[in-house]
Design a protein around this motif. Sequence first.
Motif: not given
Length: 62
Positions: A39-62
């Motif tokens: 799960i990733t999340h964001e609000t109007s004042t705290a946008p999605l952190n693409i570095k976190v998404v990149d870490s998930y991709i590298k950890t779980y999908f590559l």
Amino acid sequence: MFLYEHLGKMDDENYVASNMRKLDLYEKNGYLLGESLIITHETSTAPLNIKVVDSYIKTYFL
């Protein structure tokens, strides 16, 4: 198999309530956070952190 869920409007109470029900269904069907549910999340004042998404991709999908 992994499920990826992005929760994009976490500052909207109705959206949060709806997604909490969905997350409960995921758990009841064997998808556990950190194991087979990501799960990733964001609000109007705290946008999605693409570095976190990149870490998930590298950890779980590559």
